[in-house]
Design a protein around this motif. Structure first.
Motif, short mmCIF file in Angstrom:
data_model
loop_
_atom_site.label_atom_id
_atom_site.label_comp_id
_atom_site.label_asym_id
_atom_site.label_seq_id
_atom_site.Cartn_x
_atom_site.Cartn_y
_atom_site.Cartn_z
N GLN A 1 38.70 41.22 43.61
CA GLN A 1 39.61 40.18 43.12
C GLN A 1 38.86 39.21 42.20
O GLN A 1 39.40 38.76 41.18
CB GLN A 1 40.26 39.42 44.28
CG GLN A 1 41.16 40.29 45.14
CD GLN A 1 42.21 41.02 44.34
OE1 GLN A 1 42.90 40.44 43.50
NE2 GLN A 1 42.35 42.32 44.59
N ASP B 1 40.95 36.80 39.71
CA ASP B 1 41.84 36.19 40.71
C ASP B 1 40.97 35.44 41.72
O ASP B 1 40.73 35.90 42.83
CB ASP B 1 42.69 37.26 41.38
CG ASP B 1 43.73 36.68 42.34
OD1 ASP B 1 43.69 35.45 42.60
OD2 ASP B 1 44.56 37.46 42.84
N SER C 1 42.46 34.42 45.28
CA SER C 1 42.46 35.52 46.25
C SER C 1 41.05 35.85 46.71
O SER C 1 40.81 36.09 47.90
CB SER C 1 43.11 36.77 45.66
OG SER C 1 44.49 36.57 45.45
#
Length: 128
Positions: free
Chosen positions: A15, A20, A23
């Motif tokens: 992630q 991201d 996350s």
């Protein structure tokens, strides 16, 4: 597996690579809670750089110290850098010596630089 700290950590890394960060942060946090030292180290970096979280030196240091106590040589080196930057040169040198004995080459280079630049700070015996 939902309680496999290594698998959770690896998913966090995937992630993170995708960008991201929130996350990644959640997954690293869960892996750290399950005892994954590398997750503590990554969380210290995220708090240092503000990736997915607000910068927070207290939380950065907490995760850095947990990783260091667990035997993570890069965390130990970074803790030495933090001590150096705060004027605790002897503590910094001790951290770097331990990290160097754990095989982290950057600590060896740092100790050599300190030996050259700071008269008497690190002895030749410390580098042996």
């Amino acid at each position: 597996e939902m309680n496999d700290p290594v698998a959770i950590f690896q998913e966090g890394g995937e992630q993170f690579i995708k960008g991201d960060y929130s996350s990644a942060f959640e997954l690293y946090t869960k892996a750290a809670e399950l005892g994954e030292l590398e997750a503590h180290y990554k969380l210290s970096l995220m708090y240092n750089l503000g990736y997915g979280v607000e910068k927070d030196e207290g939380k950065e240091m907490h995760h850095l110290e947990v990783a260091t106590i667990g035997g993570h040589p890069i965390a130990r080196h970074n803790l030495g850098c933090h001590e150096w930057n705060n004027g605790n040169k002897e503590r910094a040198a001790k951290h770097w010596i331990i990290a160097a004995t754990q095989g982290f080459g950057e600590s060896i280079k740092t100790l050599m630089d300190v030996f050259r630049e700071e008269d008497g700070m690190v002895s030749k015996d410390d580098l042996a």
